[in-house]
Design an enzyme around this catalytic site. Structure first.
Site, PDB file in Angstrom:
ATOM      1  N   ASN A 153      -3.622  -8.579   1.482  1.00  0.00           N
ATOM      2  CA  ASN A 153      -4.225  -8.646  -0.009  1.00  0.00           C
ATOM      3  C   ASN A 153      -4.153  -9.731  -1.047  1.00  0.00           C
ATOM      4  OD1 ASN A 153      -2.551  -6.322  -0.259  1.00  0.00           O
ATOM      5  ND2 ASN A 153      -3.665  -5.374  -1.732  1.00  0.00           N
ATOM      6  N   CYS A 286      -4.448  -2.306  -3.924  1.00  0.00           N
ATOM      7  CA  CYS A 286      -3.785  -0.853  -3.388  1.00  0.00           C
ATOM      8  C   CYS A 286      -4.012  -0.139  -4.813  1.00  0.00           C
ATOM      9  CB  CYS A 286      -2.515  -0.969  -3.014  1.00  0.00           C
ATOM     10  SG  CYS A 286      -1.475  -1.765  -4.353  1.00  0.00           S
ATOM     11  N   GLU A 465      10.143  -0.171  -6.383  1.00  0.00           N
ATOM     12  CA  GLU A 465      10.453  -1.168  -6.436  1.00  0.00           C
ATOM     13  C   GLU A 465      10.320  -1.529  -7.778  1.00  0.00           C
ATOM     14  OE1 GLU A 465       7.647  -2.585  -3.222  1.00  0.00           O
ATOM     15  OE2 GLU A 465       9.425  -3.280  -2.412  1.00  0.00           O
TER      16      GLU A 465
HETATM   17  P1  NAD Z   1      -1.730  -2.850   7.650  1.00  0.00           P
HETATM   18  O1  NAD Z   1      -0.992  -1.709   7.722  1.00  0.00           O
HETATM   19  O2  NAD Z   1      -2.836  -2.848   8.572  1.00  0.00           O
HETATM   20  O3  NAD Z   1      -1.013  -4.245   7.908  1.00  0.00           O
HETATM   21  C1  NAD Z   1       0.271  -4.265   7.100  1.00  0.00           C
HETATM   22  C2  NAD Z   1       1.137  -5.158   7.908  1.00  0.00           C
HETATM   23  O4  NAD Z   1       1.633  -4.263   8.878  1.00  0.00           O
HETATM   24  C3  NAD Z   1       0.651  -6.493   8.783  1.00  0.00           C
HETATM   25  O5  NAD Z   1       1.610  -7.150   8.725  1.00  0.00           O
HETATM   26  C4  NAD Z   1       0.566  -5.969   9.990  1.00  0.00           C
HETATM   27  O6  NAD Z   1       0.647  -6.885  11.042  1.00  0.00           O
HETATM   28  C5  NAD Z   1       1.665  -4.971   9.980  1.00  0.00           C
HETATM   29  N1  NAD Z   1       1.661  -3.912  11.211  1.00  0.00           N
HETATM   30  C6  NAD Z   1       0.645  -3.155  11.667  1.00  0.00           C
HETATM   31  N2  NAD Z   1       0.787  -2.388  13.025  1.00  0.00           N
HETATM   32  C7  NAD Z   1       2.332  -2.663  12.813  1.00  0.00           C
HETATM   33  C8  NAD Z   1       3.179  -1.950  13.574  1.00  0.00           C
HETATM   34  N3  NAD Z   1       3.122  -0.797  14.543  1.00  0.00           N
HETATM   35  N4  NAD Z   1       4.445  -2.303  13.520  1.00  0.00           N
HETATM   36  C9  NAD Z   1       4.957  -3.005  12.826  1.00  0.00           C
HETATM   37  N5  NAD Z   1       4.158  -3.859  11.853  1.00  0.00           N
HETATM   38  C10 NAD Z   1       2.650  -3.505  11.920  1.00  0.00           C
HETATM   39  O7  NAD Z   1      -2.484  -3.095   6.247  1.00  0.00           O
HETATM   40  P2  NAD Z   1      -3.403  -4.092   5.749  1.00  0.00           P
HETATM   41  O8  NAD Z   1      -4.783  -3.859   6.110  1.00  0.00           O
HETATM   42  O9  NAD Z   1      -2.566  -5.615   5.787  1.00  0.00           O
HETATM   43  O10 NAD Z   1      -3.068  -3.929   4.053  1.00  0.00           O
HETATM   44  C11 NAD Z   1      -4.186  -2.937   3.558  1.00  0.00           C
HETATM   45  C12 NAD Z   1      -3.299  -1.859   3.259  1.00  0.00           C
HETATM   46  O11 NAD Z   1      -2.243  -1.778   2.407  1.00  0.00           O
HETATM   47  C13 NAD Z   1      -4.240  -0.648   2.133  1.00  0.00           C
HETATM   48  O12 NAD Z   1      -3.966   0.548   2.897  1.00  0.00           O
HETATM   49  C14 NAD Z   1      -3.643  -0.929   0.881  1.00  0.00           C
HETATM   50  O13 NAD Z   1      -3.653   0.222   0.117  1.00  0.00           O
HETATM   51  C15 NAD Z   1      -2.133  -0.996   1.430  1.00  0.00           C
HETATM   52  N6  NAD Z   1      -1.414  -1.751   0.237  1.00  0.00           N
HETATM   53  C16 NAD Z   1      -0.473  -0.856  -0.361  1.00  0.00           C
HETATM   54  C17 NAD Z   1       0.091  -1.537  -1.575  1.00  0.00           C
HETATM   55  C18 NAD Z   1       1.061  -0.551  -2.579  1.00  0.00           C
HETATM   56  O14 NAD Z   1       1.691  -1.388  -3.359  1.00  0.00           O
HETATM   57  N7  NAD Z   1       1.044   0.500  -2.372  1.00  0.00           N
HETATM   58  C19 NAD Z   1      -0.055  -2.901  -1.962  1.00  0.00           C
HETATM   59  C20 NAD Z   1      -1.051  -3.542  -1.129  1.00  0.00           C
HETATM   60  C21 NAD Z   1      -1.487  -3.077  -0.062  1.00  0.00           C
END
Ligand code: NAD
Length: 484
Positions: A153, A286, A465
């Site tokens: 995002n 997020c 962080e």
């Molecule tokens: P996601 O969890 O689908 O993917 C994030 C990353 O994890 C990607 O690079 C993906 O390839 C990797 N990944 C997926 N499965 C994995 C596994 N089993 N092992 C290792 N890596 C793996 O999230 P997304 O769809 O990319 O992002 C959206 C989500 O992120 C939303 O839930 C949002 O709330 C959250 N988010 C949180 C913050 C925060 O600061 N709290 C900031 C931005 C986004």
């Protein structure tokens, strides 16, 4: 056709397994991403371990800080390249990426360089039982090889928010960008090379999660710690992987954030603030608001005003003048969001506005655009009120008392952020104390001072962080006790 290669030990590395990178604005293929397998991940870990023992490991803090300043300057020098890469990958409005994503991506290196240069450690003197004296002091050393797993995002911003402090603290990193947004992490490899960051310090491996680069990296015994931003469910999987070897994790996870508007709020500012928190980046933030609670005396007026704002958002590609709402990131995510739009109706929502796809012309008809959507009338148990959607939508419910809205806002497994609108100072402080989140904005939203703690409570994360708080994860604090 662009090729996005892995960056390992200072070299760009192709593989024979590629996947398509598609533009969210029109679903056209814009590049091929070279997926890293176990062999590439092994090579990246080996390079990162070796770099810890080499020039980087021996480098003075002053020199390291100089290099990180050079990284930031080079990102700024290549601002247009980074901006173009981010816009192609995400389709977000140019005004947003040029004001937030890229400048913050560069700033993250300088901010953490300054912090590491200036941060003190503790020191105590004490009397010993035998009548002597001892002095103790803290020494911080790097955690080691850090795996950095990123979402799509805010690709550059959220990645450098981790890579900046990790490198400032003397670690080496292996970044696994989201499969949806490979471009800026790859481009950063060129910057690292150009400014003279030693080989192996910054590595990038591309791919997916399960049975791909993400899993190989998080399960790798040569990785000392994992920092991850993404969905809570993915966090659970990564935490299980990190259990082997008892490796530390730093998690920024999902949210289902409440926005709260009291009748005494500055009405226009509250409407503008909630419009941003619901719809900025097409709701893919997020920290964004998907549950809005408005005090009853202004409820109808507020719903009408937010409806007008939502309908006034211009939908389109990054460069359309005045664009306010870009596309969602992928066809898959569009399906998910539209699934929730259907569910809201099925569960009896009153659709105030939106609820479907906008009428787009030409190539953009294939883009992942959805309408900004507002619902009312659902019980707190409805799916769209409970589950994170990550789209440009919100449910608005009325409330009467502080106690009632605190209970509603806190009735979730998440605890990331809130935005509260009131002109009553006492109420602002009471609310800030009662709400179970890591980030509480009063009369503002997404206003950030990078020296402050950032992170989520409950299911929204582990650790903080920002500022000196980043040092907790990226360093090992050793206590030295000297008796004299
Ligand atoms: P996601 O969890 O689908 O993917 C994030 C990353 O994890 C990607 O690079 C993906 O390839 C990797 N990944 C997926 N499965 C994995 C596994 N089993 N092992 C290792 N890596 C793996 O999230 P997304 O769809 O990319 O992002 C959206 C989500 O992120 C939303 O839930 C949002 O709330 C959250 N988010 C949180 C913050 C925060 O600061 N709290 C900031 C931005 C986004």
């Amino acid at each position: 056709m662009k090729h996005f290669l892995n960056f390992i030990n200072g070299d760009f590395v192709a593989t024979d397994k590629t996947f398509e990178n598609r533009a969210p604005v029109n679903n056209q293929v814009i590049g091929l991403v070279h997926e890293a397998g176990q062999a590439e991940v092994d090579a990246a870990v080996k390079a990162a371990r070796a770099a810890l023992k080499g020039e980087w490991g021996q480098m003075s803090v002053v020199k390291r800080v100089e290099l990180l300043y050079a990284v930031a300057d080079e990102i700024n020098r290549r601002f247009d390249d980074f901006l173009a890469a981010e816009l192609a990958d995400t389709g977000k409005p140019r005004s947003l990426a040029s004001h937030i994503d890229i400048p913050r991506g560069a700033a993250n290196f300088k901010v953490f360089a300054d912090i590491v240069k200036n941060v003190p450690t503790e020191s105590f003197q004490m009397a010993t039982p035998d009548g002597g004296t001892a002095v103790s002091y803290g020494v911080r050393s790097p955690l080691g090889v850090v795996a950095v797993i990123c979402p799509w995002n805010l690709p550059l911003l959220l990645m450098t928010w981790k890579v900046g402090p990790a490198l400032a603290c003397g670690n080496t990193v292996i970044v696994k960008p989201s499969e949806e947004t490979p471009a800026t992490a790859t481009l950063l490899g060129e910057v690292m090379k150009k400014v003279g960051i030693p080989d192996g310090v910054y590595n990038v491996v591309h791919g997916f999660g399960p049975n791909s680069a993400g899993e190989f990296l998080t399960k790798h015994p040569g990785v000392n710690g994992i920092t991850f931003t993404g969905e809570t469910r993915t966090g659970e999987t990564i935490m299980a992987a990190a259990a082997k070897g008892v490796r530390p994790v730093s998690f920024e996870l999902g949210g289902k954030n409440a926005g709260i508007v009291f009748a005494d709020a500055d009405f226009d500012k509250a409407v503008a603030g909630i419009t941003r928190s619901c719809f900025e980046n097409c709701g893919q933030v997020c920290l964004g608001t998907e549950r809005v609670y408005v005090q009853r005396p202004i409820f109808d007026r507020f719903v009408a005003a937010l409806k007008e704002k939502a309908e006034g958002l211009k939908v389109g590609p990054s460069d359309m003048p005045g664009v306010g709402l870009g596309p969602l990131i992928s066809a898959e995510h569009k399906q998910k969001v539209l699934g929730y739009y259907a569910k809201a109706k099925a569960e009896g929502a009153m659709v105030v506005t939106g609820g479907g796809v906008p009428d787009m012309q030409g190539e953009f008809a294939n883009g992942h655009f959805v309408q900004a959507t507002i619902w009312t009338g659902l019980p707190e148990t409805a799916s769209v009120v409970r589950e994170e959607i990550f789209g440009p939508c919100c449910h608005i419910a009325p409330f009467d008392t502080e106690a009632e809205v605190i209970a509603m806002a806190n009735a979730t497994d998440y605890g990331l952020a809130t935005t509260i609108w009131t002109q009553d100072l006492g109420r602002a402080h009471r609310m800030a104390n009662a709400i179970e989140v890591g980030l509480c904005w009063i009369n503002s939203w997404f206003l950030r001072d990078l020296r402050t703690a950032f992170g989520g409570a409950k299911g929204s994360g582990i650790g903080r962080e920002g500022g000196v708080h980043s040092l907790e994860f990226y360093t090992e604090l050793r206590n030295v006790m000297i008796k004299y």
